[in-house]
Design an enzyme around this catalytic site. Structure first.
Site, PDB file in Angstrom:
ATOM      1  N   LYS A  35       1.226  -1.355  -0.487  1.00  0.00           N
ATOM      2  CA  LYS A  35      -0.493  -0.113  -0.304  1.00  0.00           C
ATOM      3  C   LYS A  35       1.416   1.008   0.082  1.00  0.00           C
ATOM      4  O   LYS A  35       2.314   1.498   1.195  1.00  0.00           O
ATOM      5  CB  LYS A  35      -0.320  -0.039   0.925  1.00  0.00           C
ATOM      6  CG  LYS A  35      -1.934   0.525   1.242  1.00  0.00           C
ATOM      7  CD  LYS A  35      -2.843   1.449   2.028  1.00  0.00           C
ATOM      8  CE  LYS A  35      -2.337   1.806   3.850  1.00  0.00           C
ATOM      9  NZ  LYS A  35      -3.117   1.437   4.746  1.00  0.00           N
ATOM     10  N   ASN A  40     -15.314  11.280  23.818  1.00  0.00           N
ATOM     11  CA  ASN A  40     -14.020  12.444  22.696  1.00  0.00           C
ATOM     12  C   ASN A  40     -13.324  12.772  23.521  1.00  0.00           C
ATOM     13  O   ASN A  40     -14.207  13.967  24.162  1.00  0.00           O
ATOM     14  CB  ASN A  40     -14.824  12.301  22.118  1.00  0.00           C
ATOM     15  CG  ASN A  40     -13.695  12.114  20.504  1.00  0.00           C
ATOM     16  OD1 ASN A  40     -12.847  11.858  21.140  1.00  0.00           O
ATOM     17  ND2 ASN A  40     -14.005  13.914  19.837  1.00  0.00           N
TER      18      ASN A  40
HETATM   19  P1  NAD Z   1      -9.645  11.737  13.007  1.00  0.00           P
HETATM   20  O1  NAD Z   1      -8.502  13.454  12.667  1.00  0.00           O
HETATM   21  O2  NAD Z   1     -11.302  11.844  11.917  1.00  0.00           O
HETATM   22  O3  NAD Z   1     -10.306  12.005  14.327  1.00  0.00           O
HETATM   23  C1  NAD Z   1      -9.240  12.251  15.595  1.00  0.00           C
HETATM   24  C2  NAD Z   1      -9.433  11.763  16.505  1.00  0.00           C
HETATM   25  O4  NAD Z   1      -8.974  12.262  17.945  1.00  0.00           O
HETATM   26  C3  NAD Z   1     -10.861  12.386  17.539  1.00  0.00           C
HETATM   27  O5  NAD Z   1     -11.297  11.441  18.188  1.00  0.00           O
HETATM   28  C4  NAD Z   1     -10.703  13.658  18.405  1.00  0.00           C
HETATM   29  O6  NAD Z   1     -11.431  13.873  19.157  1.00  0.00           O
HETATM   30  C5  NAD Z   1      -9.273  13.105  18.603  1.00  0.00           C
HETATM   31  N1  NAD Z   1      -8.240  14.266  18.492  1.00  0.00           N
HETATM   32  C6  NAD Z   1      -7.618  14.556  18.122  1.00  0.00           C
HETATM   33  N2  NAD Z   1      -6.517  15.661  18.391  1.00  0.00           N
HETATM   34  C7  NAD Z   1      -6.152  14.704  19.762  1.00  0.00           C
HETATM   35  C8  NAD Z   1      -5.850  15.222  20.096  1.00  0.00           C
HETATM   36  N3  NAD Z   1      -4.455  16.304  20.556  1.00  0.00           N
HETATM   37  N4  NAD Z   1      -5.384  14.639  21.836  1.00  0.00           N
HETATM   38  C9  NAD Z   1      -6.165  13.429  21.838  1.00  0.00           C
HETATM   39  N5  NAD Z   1      -7.366  13.010  21.231  1.00  0.00           N
HETATM   40  C10 NAD Z   1      -7.171  13.523  19.925  1.00  0.00           C
HETATM   41  O7  NAD Z   1      -8.500  10.915  12.503  1.00  0.00           O
HETATM   42  P2  NAD Z   1      -9.105   9.383  11.990  1.00  0.00           P
HETATM   43  O8  NAD Z   1      -9.321   8.996  10.683  1.00  0.00           O
HETATM   44  O9  NAD Z   1     -10.388   8.778  12.813  1.00  0.00           O
HETATM   45  O10 NAD Z   1      -7.908   8.034  13.037  1.00  0.00           O
HETATM   46  C11 NAD Z   1      -8.244   8.571  14.467  1.00  0.00           C
HETATM   47  C12 NAD Z   1      -6.278   7.640  14.818  1.00  0.00           C
HETATM   48  O11 NAD Z   1      -6.035   6.639  14.327  1.00  0.00           O
HETATM   49  C13 NAD Z   1      -5.650   8.631  13.883  1.00  0.00           C
HETATM   50  O12 NAD Z   1      -4.235   8.725  14.634  1.00  0.00           O
HETATM   51  C14 NAD Z   1      -5.190   7.012  12.769  1.00  0.00           C
HETATM   52  O13 NAD Z   1      -3.800   7.446  12.738  1.00  0.00           O
HETATM   53  C15 NAD Z   1      -5.577   6.110  14.002  1.00  0.00           C
HETATM   54  N6  NAD Z   1      -5.640   4.820  12.571  1.00  0.00           N
HETATM   55  C16 NAD Z   1      -4.680   4.492  13.033  1.00  0.00           C
HETATM   56  C17 NAD Z   1      -5.645   2.718  12.511  1.00  0.00           C
HETATM   57  C18 NAD Z   1      -4.994   1.574  12.628  1.00  0.00           C
HETATM   58  O14 NAD Z   1      -4.370   0.797  11.639  1.00  0.00           O
HETATM   59  N7  NAD Z   1      -4.453   1.128  14.051  1.00  0.00           N
HETATM   60  C19 NAD Z   1      -5.596   3.014  10.498  1.00  0.00           C
HETATM   61  C20 NAD Z   1      -6.458   4.342  10.554  1.00  0.00           C
HETATM   62  C21 NAD Z   1      -6.065   5.305  11.447  1.00  0.00           C
END
Ligand code: NAD
Length: 320
Positions: A67, A159
């Site tokens: 990817k 949240n």
């Molecule tokens: P998003 O930007 O749509 O949402 C972010 C979330 O984190 C919201 O709930 C927001 O309130 C919170 N947030 C933002 N800044 C913050 C901070 N400084 N401290 C605490 N909380 C905070 O992002 P998303 O697409 O929902 O992704 C969320 C997380 O999941 C990201 O870290 C992303 O990298 C991760 N992710 C992981 C995988 C995996 O395979 N593990 C896959 C996709 C995304």
């Protein structure tokens, strides 16, 4: 080669196909039949973008590829989402490129499938209450998959930005379940399964919050420095992950590992539970699955969607 467009993925990929593909590839990883290649992730010095590759080979499913993509924080001006990716599959017999598949929705679906697979194997018996920590883009996918593959009767959510919880409540309503916004101590006391999916860089869910038999799918931490859980909570739980080395370096368990309260021998690949090589929850009160996101997950769901697209005449064949 086959091309499956991003716009067609939603109509093709089912949550069941994503769940089955992720479950099968975790098992193949545990058997040693599939392995991930080293991850490349670079700041390219243009548009503040982070670009990289996640690849691997599944010798049992004969899926080879990568990817490519990353995070472009200024994409709003192009009316595009910030996360952009494409999956490329190759014929493992010849090395010829076999498919190019839009990777944006697939990434969301495979991440949601991973936490649902972890709940299937690790949730306490009779789990009825789902706790959501996070309310961003990915949280809706995690909730949908948890509800589809679990037997939840209600959802509690928290949240860091509470104004985002309204949309999560709408998704719960769509799924026909009551939703209540609560503080973390109530969430930790009431939820049987907790999914955390934020981009936090400091612990949100603390050791004292979590009471009684609980499974936590920690899905947000996929980079050095990110953190959602109190290391003390990690230290008293039974620990599982998609890939042990990745979990200890860039996943949620990096912090407890840095504090030396856990080591790699404390962390089990979920695939070993799926293949029956590890008992899973056993008599543990708390289990944690650290979902860091591996390339093989992407390849597995991409392979499944190419098959579906070909069956339904939605894959476009091009010569290259
Ligand atoms: P998003 O930007 O749509 O949402 C972010 C979330 O984190 C919201 O709930 C927001 O309130 C919170 N947030 C933002 N800044 C913050 C901070 N400084 N401290 C605490 N909380 C905070 O992002 P998303 O697409 O929902 O992704 C969320 C997380 O999941 C990201 O870290 C992303 O990298 C991760 N992710 C992981 C995988 C995996 O395979 N593990 C896959 C996709 C995304």
């Amino acid at each position: 080669m086959w091309v499956v467009a991003e716009k067609d993925i939603a109509g093709l990929m089912t949550p069941e196909a994503a769940f089955d593909a992720v479950e099968a590839v975790f098992a193949a990883m545990a058997r040693g039949d599939a392995w991930n290649f080293p991850v490349v992730r670079e700041a390219i010095g243009h548009e503040d973008a982070l670009y990289g590759f996640k690849g691997g080979f599944d010798a049992s499913g004969l899926t080879l590829g990568l990817k490519a993509g990353g995070y472009w924080p200024n994409n709003q001006k192009h009316e595009l989402i910030n996360h952009q990716s494409t999956v490329f599959l190759f014929d493992p017999d010849t090395g010829r490129v076999a498919a190019a598949v839009g990777g944006n929705l697939l990434t969301a679906l495979r991440t949601a499938a991973a936490s649902a697979v972890s709940s299937k194997y690790l949730a306490p018996k009779g789990a009825k209450v789902l706790g959501m920590v996070g309310a961003g883009h990915q949280a809706h996918f995690q909730m949908r998959a948890a509800v589809r593959f679990g037997n939840f009767e209600r959802i509690v959510g928290w949240n860091p930005h509470p104004e985002m919880l309204g949309r999560l409540a709408d998704t719960a309503a769509e799924l026909g379940l009551p939703f209540e916004a609560v503080e973390l101590d109530r969430l930790g006391a009431e939820a049987d399964v907790i999914v955390s999916i934020t981009s936090s860089f400091s612990p949100l869910l603390m050791d004292g919050h979590v009471k009684g038999p609980t499974h936590i799918a920690a899905m947000g931490t996929d980079t050095k420095g990110k953190q959602e859980l109190d290391p003390a909570l990690v230290a008293r739980a039974r620990l599982f992950t998609d890939e042990v080395a990745q979990s200890l370096s860039i996943g949620e368990f990096q912090h407890a590992a840095a504090q030396k309260t856990i080591s790699d021998s404390d962390v089990t690949a979920l695939g070993r539970v799926i293949t029956g090589d590890h008992e899973g929850r056993g008599d543990a009160e708390i289990t944690i699955f650290d979902g860091t996101g591996v390339g093989l997950q992407d390849l597995a769901v991409a392979g499944a969607v190419v098959e579906l697209a070909r069956q339904q005449g939605k894959a476009v064949r091009v010569e290259i």
